[in-house]
Enzyme design. Sequence first.
Site, PDB file in Angstrom:
ATOM      1  N   LYS A 152      25.192 -34.248  -0.922  1.00  0.00           N
ATOM      2  CA  LYS A 152      24.094 -34.867  -1.671  1.00  0.00           C
ATOM      3  C   LYS A 152      22.862 -33.955  -1.650  1.00  0.00           C
ATOM      4  O   LYS A 152      22.191 -33.764  -2.664  1.00  0.00           O
ATOM      5  CB  LYS A 152      23.766 -36.251  -1.092  1.00  0.00           C
ATOM      6  CG  LYS A 152      24.876 -37.284  -1.371  1.00  0.00           C
ATOM      7  CD  LYS A 152      24.711 -38.602  -0.616  1.00  0.00           C
ATOM      8  CE  LYS A 152      25.905 -39.526  -0.876  1.00  0.00           C
ATOM      9  NZ  LYS A 152      25.862 -40.814  -0.169  1.00  0.00           N
ATOM     10  N   GLN A 209      22.841 -43.548   4.780  1.00  0.00           N
ATOM     11  CA  GLN A 209      24.291 -43.332   4.685  1.00  0.00           C
ATOM     12  C   GLN A 209      25.026 -44.365   5.536  1.00  0.00           C
ATOM     13  O   GLN A 209      24.671 -44.600   6.695  1.00  0.00           O
ATOM     14  CB  GLN A 209      24.636 -41.897   5.130  1.00  0.00           C
ATOM     15  CG  GLN A 209      26.084 -41.509   4.912  1.00  0.00           C
ATOM     16  CD  GLN A 209      26.493 -41.439   3.434  1.00  0.00           C
ATOM     17  OE1 GLN A 209      25.673 -41.193   2.560  1.00  0.00           O
ATOM     18  NE2 GLN A 209      27.756 -41.680   3.152  1.00  0.00           N
ATOM     19  N   ASP A 221      20.492 -46.242  -4.015  1.00  0.00           N
ATOM     20  CA  ASP A 221      21.883 -46.660  -3.819  1.00  0.00           C
ATOM     21  C   ASP A 221      22.165 -48.001  -4.506  1.00  0.00           C
ATOM     22  O   ASP A 221      23.321 -48.386  -4.672  1.00  0.00           O
ATOM     23  CB  ASP A 221      22.183 -46.841  -2.319  1.00  0.00           C
ATOM     24  CG  ASP A 221      22.999 -45.692  -1.734  1.00  0.00           C
ATOM     25  OD1 ASP A 221      23.738 -45.041  -2.499  1.00  0.00           O
ATOM     26  OD2 ASP A 221      22.895 -45.463  -0.515  1.00  0.00           O
TER      27      ASP A 221
HETATM   28  N1  GUN Z   1      29.057 -44.567   2.396  1.00  0.00           N
HETATM   29  C1  GUN Z   1      30.106 -44.475   1.543  1.00  0.00           C
HETATM   30  N2  GUN Z   1      29.667 -44.459   0.273  1.00  0.00           N
HETATM   31  C2  GUN Z   1      28.322 -44.546   0.318  1.00  0.00           C
HETATM   32  C3  GUN Z   1      27.301 -44.566  -0.676  1.00  0.00           C
HETATM   33  O1  GUN Z   1      27.536 -44.521  -1.889  1.00  0.00           O
HETATM   34  N3  GUN Z   1      26.029 -44.639  -0.209  1.00  0.00           N
HETATM   35  C4  GUN Z   1      25.736 -44.702   1.121  1.00  0.00           C
HETATM   36  N4  GUN Z   1      24.456 -44.790   1.477  1.00  0.00           N
HETATM   37  N5  GUN Z   1      26.653 -44.691   2.064  1.00  0.00           N
HETATM   38  C5  GUN Z   1      27.942 -44.607   1.658  1.00  0.00           C
END
Ligand code: GUN
Length: 291
Positions: free
Chosen positions: A52, A96, A119
């Site tokens: 990311k 995350q 998110d």
């Molecule tokens: N863990 C697995 N997929 C995601 C996501 O799209 N966002 C976040 N913050 N954590 C994750």
Amino acid sequence: MTILDGKKISNDIKDEITEQVKKMKAKGEKVPHLAAVIVGNDGASLTYVGSKVRACERVGFESTMVRMSNTTSEIELLDKIEELNQDDAIDGFIIQLPLPPQINTQKVLMAVDPNKDVDGFHPENFGKMALDMSTFIPATPFGILELLDRYGVETKGKHTVVIGRSHIVGRPMSILMGRKGFPGNSTVTLTHSHTKNITQITSQADIIISALGVPNFLKAEMVKDDAVIIDVGITRVPDESSPKGYVITGDVDFENVSKKASYITPVPGGVGPMTIAMLLKNTLLAREQRM
Ligand code: GUN
């Protein structure tokens, strides 16, 4: 059979975002700034957050990675979230997941300023999504919609079967595919661990979206001819012959299911890269909304 090439489409989207960032810079505007908070040392989570941050660099965004130890308390994380909520330089941020067991995930997600919740996990934004209001759509479901859109895959009147009801993928996906508009207007069945006779259901599906995390779960005999197959699974399966010691494996038995499918996403290179591209898109949206 057409491969839904998430790698290519995500690169197209990143190129489009790069152009928009260049225009922002030329006008002397602040560029979008994404922060990502990671608690603990989970290998997969560190890889995702690293991707990311690299994606931010590629499109010209600013980014901040906040690393916190595995023993971080809930209060310490809530304090960090408040700091990011108040920090005017940060346009959007993510926590995350998963979080260590001492931390209540729901409480944490509710502490994020909905205007910075790129998110789309805050109940306010999730509710807006369900009510067809403009909001941040969770990145993985958003990426799947974008793939279906860019390949012109018909969803209206189709029977979509979603496998898995996670808050991040299955649940929002089931809502989005049934919304008015394109992609949407589907008749949706949401299946989960208590679903009986899943083969009977999947074999009637025009579109299958599998977000289960069980490698090679979906077999050819569970799928009808010409179905559209979206594989959200990204499980690390130990493999000594691979340099990393594991291979990324999807929920779908690709070799056999692809022979019956009309469209199918590969793993890797399907849904995964789309998630990151849509997170960037949401961050750009967050910046634009704060201007
Ligand atoms: N863990 C697995 N997929 C995601 C996501 O799209 N966002 C976040 N913050 N954590 C994750």
